[in-house]
Motif scaffolding. Structure first.
Motif, short mmCIF file in Angstrom:
data_model
loop_
_atom_site.label_atom_id
_atom_site.label_comp_id
_atom_site.label_asym_id
_atom_site.label_seq_id
_atom_site.Cartn_x
_atom_site.Cartn_y
_atom_site.Cartn_z
N LYS A 101 14.15 32.11 46.29
CA LYS A 101 14.13 32.95 45.09
C LYS A 101 13.40 34.26 45.35
O LYS A 101 13.79 35.31 44.85
CB LYS A 101 13.46 32.19 43.96
N ASP A 102 12.31 34.16 46.13
CA ASP A 102 11.57 35.38 46.43
C ASP A 102 12.32 36.27 47.42
O ASP A 102 12.18 37.50 47.40
CB ASP A 102 10.20 35.03 47.01
N THR A 103 13.12 35.69 48.31
CA THR A 103 13.80 36.46 49.35
C THR A 103 15.11 37.07 48.85
O THR A 103 15.42 38.23 49.12
CB THR A 103 14.08 35.58 50.57
N PHE A 104 15.90 36.34 48.13
CA PHE A 104 17.21 36.79 47.66
C PHE A 104 17.24 36.79 46.15
O PHE A 104 16.56 36.00 45.50
CB PHE A 104 18.33 35.89 48.19
N ASP A 105 18.09 37.74 45.65
CA ASP A 105 18.31 37.76 44.22
C ASP A 105 19.20 36.60 43.82
O ASP A 105 20.14 36.26 44.54
CB ASP A 105 18.98 39.08 43.80
N THR A 106 18.98 36.15 42.72
CA THR A 106 19.79 35.02 42.26
C THR A 106 21.15 35.53 41.82
O THR A 106 21.28 36.67 41.35
CB THR A 106 19.09 34.32 41.10
N PRO A 107 22.22 34.73 41.95
CA PRO A 107 23.57 35.19 41.52
C PRO A 107 23.63 35.56 40.05
O PRO A 107 24.33 36.50 39.67
CB PRO A 107 24.45 33.96 41.83
N SER A 108 22.92 34.90 39.24
CA SER A 108 22.99 35.20 37.81
C SER A 108 22.42 36.59 37.54
O SER A 108 23.00 37.38 36.76
CB SER A 108 22.21 34.15 37.02
N ARG A 109 21.30 36.91 38.16
CA ARG A 109 20.73 38.24 37.94
C ARG A 109 21.63 39.33 38.53
O ARG A 109 21.82 40.40 37.94
CB ARG A 109 19.34 38.31 38.57
N GLN A 110 22.23 39.07 39.72
CA GLN A 110 23.15 40.04 40.31
C GLN A 110 24.37 40.25 39.43
O GLN A 110 24.86 41.39 39.28
CB GLN A 110 23.58 39.55 41.70
N TRP A 111 24.86 39.20 38.84
CA TRP A 111 26.02 39.32 37.95
C TRP A 111 25.68 40.15 36.72
O TRP A 111 26.48 40.98 36.29
CB TRP A 111 26.49 37.94 37.55
N GLU A 112 24.49 39.98 36.19
CA GLU A 112 24.09 40.76 35.03
C GLU A 112 24.01 42.25 35.39
O GLU A 112 24.43 43.12 34.61
CB GLU A 112 22.73 40.27 34.51
N GLU A 113 23.43 42.51 36.59
CA GLU A 113 23.35 43.90 37.00
C GLU A 113 24.75 44.52 37.22
O GLU A 113 25.03 45.64 36.79
CB GLU A 113 22.52 44.02 38.27
N ASP A 114 25.62 43.78 37.91
CA ASP A 114 26.99 44.27 38.12
C ASP A 114 27.71 44.45 36.80
O ASP A 114 28.47 45.43 36.61
CB ASP A 114 27.76 43.30 39.02
N LYS A 115 27.52 43.55 35.90
CA LYS A 115 28.15 43.64 34.59
C LYS A 115 27.69 44.87 33.84
O LYS A 115 28.49 45.59 33.21
CB LYS A 115 27.85 42.38 33.79
N SER A 116 26.39 45.14 33.95
CA SER A 116 25.85 46.32 33.27
C SER A 116 26.42 47.60 33.88
O SER A 116 26.78 48.55 33.15
CB SER A 116 24.33 46.32 33.37
N LYS A 117 26.53 47.62 35.22
CA LYS A 117 27.09 48.80 35.88
C LYS A 117 28.54 49.00 35.48
O LYS A 117 28.99 50.13 35.22
CB LYS A 117 26.99 48.66 37.38
N LEU A 118 29.33 47.95 35.45
CA LEU A 118 30.74 48.06 35.06
C LEU A 118 30.88 48.57 33.64
O LEU A 118 31.77 49.39 33.31
CB LEU A 118 31.43 46.70 35.22
N GLN A 119 30.00 48.08 32.76
CA GLN A 119 30.06 48.55 31.38
C GLN A 119 29.75 50.04 31.29
O GLN A 119 30.38 50.79 30.52
CB GLN A 119 29.08 47.73 30.53
N ASN A 120 28.79 50.50 32.07
CA ASN A 120 28.44 51.92 32.06
C ASN A 120 29.61 52.77 32.60
O ASN A 120 29.93 53.85 32.06
CB ASN A 120 27.20 52.17 32.90
N LEU A 121 30.23 52.28 33.69
CA LEU A 121 31.39 53.00 34.24
C LEU A 121 32.53 53.06 33.24
O LEU A 121 33.22 54.10 33.11
CB LEU A 121 31.85 52.34 35.55
N ALA A 122 32.76 51.99 32.55
CA ALA A 122 33.83 51.96 31.56
C ALA A 122 33.56 52.93 30.43
O ALA A 122 34.47 53.64 29.95
CB ALA A 122 33.99 50.54 31.03
#
Length: 468
Positions: free
Chosen positions: A413-434
């Motif tokens: 957990k300390d070394t890698f980001d968790t998939p759920s947090r990465q998905w939230e970040e990607d989702k936020s970026k996609l929403q901003n691009l849209a």
């Protein structure tokens, strides 16, 4: 030289030249001394006093201090009262309602390194409903290495000084006798198969010594009780006595931890004889002792303990041959008739089991109550201890595995980001691009519809319209 003879017929040496002789007696008598006269007076007074005491003791019996008796001058009736006791043993045979006939009970308890259990045992004594003044207590302490004797004296003294008359017991006796018992008191040593024969014989000696020293002509019953009994009815003496049997025992179980089943039969020494056991006895040496509950002796006997029904009739009786020693109520006449605890191999049995067989051989009734249960203190057996050690090891191993897993997950957990947090970040970026793309797509439409406003918003002059 010859003495001169005088006219008076006396012969003596003449004194002086007068020719006369005079004797003065007072000059030759010793003078009386005051101290000597006092001694003579004291001697006479002592003689007179001695004669007076002799007269009082021999001719005035009522004036004798402490009821002192002199058989030579006593009357025949006084002699019988002082030196002869009469007991009618027909009145101490034991009956079904002994508490109403004031029948005395001798409670016997052999002890060895029993200090941890004594407070609990004395708590049970105080709770007995049989009249305490009819119960005599007798303890034999042997081969003990702890403070059993010291603690026993303290508890008996506390019991004796109890101000409540109903709590006062009868005679209390402590006997101490070592029998050379070298088997340790831990569970593995005490219940190991190799130590059973010698241990049983030594315990039989202790019981016989205790009984022979404590049994009185006034006792109608003898009750044997182990001090490590944890739970028993307060009315156990009356409950067993009501059956009016010569020898009677309850069923003995012990509680267990839940992971071991909750409960278990404890005393396997109460049983009925079987043909298999008789055939086995014929194959053994003369001094061999059969003990129950061990794989070395497969007797296939019906055991009292295994016939217990928690909902069964507690008054149901079962004839038995062997007797367990945890709790035994027997009529005193059984022991007076010669039945004892054999410290040798009697029909290939010793101690309490041999006692049961000997009582049956002499025609006494020996019964057990399969559904009347008392509970022995739980002592982990060798298998229980081994099982608990295995469980403890498994528990530690499981805890270590869970700890290692948690550390590994925390490291990931300390070394890698968790998939759920990465998905939230990607989702936020996609929403901003849209949203940005939508704004860009909407901007040309606004310029066509309102070009003047667009130019004005940019700070430019609107172009002049060219007329065609």
């Amino acid at each position: 030289m010859y003495r001169h003879a005088y006219q008076n017929g006396n012969a003596a040496y003449p004194l002086g030249g007068s020719g006369t002789f005079s004797i003065q007696p007072h000059k030759f008598q010793p003078r009386s001394h005051p101290l000597k006269r006092r001694r003579q007076l004291m001697t006479r007074l002592g003689i007179v006093g001695t004669l007076f005491c002799i007269i009082v003791f021999f001719f005035f019996p009522n004036l004798r201090p402490g009821g002192t008796s002199f058989g030579l001058f006593s009357s025949p009736e006084d002699s019988q009262i002082e030196t002869v006791r009469y007991y009618d043993l027909s009145n101490v045979q034991g009956t079904a309602r002994g508490w109403e006939r004031e029948e005395r009970i001798l409670l016997c308890a052999p002890l060895r390194d029993a200090a941890p259990h004594l407070p609990m045992f004395f708590g049970h004594l105080k709770n007995l409903t049989y009249p305490h003044n009819l119960i005599d207590l007798a303890f034999l302490v042997g081969d003990s290495k702890d403070n059993t004797i010291t603690l026993l004296k303290e508890l008996l003294e506390d019991l004796r000084q109890n101000p409540d008359p109903k709590m006062q017991f009868g005679e209390m006796s402590i006997l101490e006798k070592d029998f050379g018992q070298k088997v340790n008191q831990d569970v593995e040593s005490r219940h190991g198969f190799a130590a059973q024969a010698g241990r049983r014989k030594s315990m039989a000696q202790a019981r016989n010594w205790l009984l022979s020293a404590a049994l009185r002509p006034t006792h109608s019953w003898v009750y044997w009780r182990d001090v490590d009994v944890e739970t028993a009815p307060f009315t156990i003496l009356e409950d067993l006595m009501r059956h009016n049997k010569d020898v009677i025992v309850p069923n003995v179980w012990r509680p267990l931890p839940d992971w071991l089943g909750g409960e278990q039969p404890y005393d396997l020494n109460s049983w009925q004889e079987s043909e298999t056991a008789l055939a086995l006895a014929d194959t053994l040496d003369e001094d061999a002792v059969i003990v129950e509950g061990y794989a070395e002796y497969a007797t296939w006997r019906p055991h009292l303990a295994y016939l217990r029904d928690p909902y069964g009739d507690p008054d149901m009786e079962m004839e038995i041959d062997g007797v367990g020693g945890v709790s035994i109520l027997a009529k005193a006449k059984v022991f007076r008739s010669g039945v004892h605890f054999p410290a040798f191999s009697f029909e290939k049995h010793a101690e309490t089991e041999g006692f049961g067989k000997m009582a049956k051989r002499m025609g006494f009734s020996v019964v057990g109550l399969p559904h009347y249960t008392i509970w022995h203190l739980y002592e982990p057996s060798v298998d229980d201890i081994r099982h608990m050690e295995e469980m403890e090891q498994e528990k530690k191993k499981k805890e270590e595995e869970e700890k290692a897993k948690k550390e590994r997950m925390d490291k990931i957990k300390d070394t890698f980001d968790t998939p759920s947090r990465q998905w939230e970040e990607d989702k936020s970026k996609l929403q901003n691009l849209a949203q940005d793309a939508k704004k860009v797509a909407d901007e040309p439409k606004k310029q066509v519809v309102q070009p003047d406003k667009i130019v004005e918003a940019r700070g430019e002059e609107p172009e002049a319209k060219v007329e065609k």
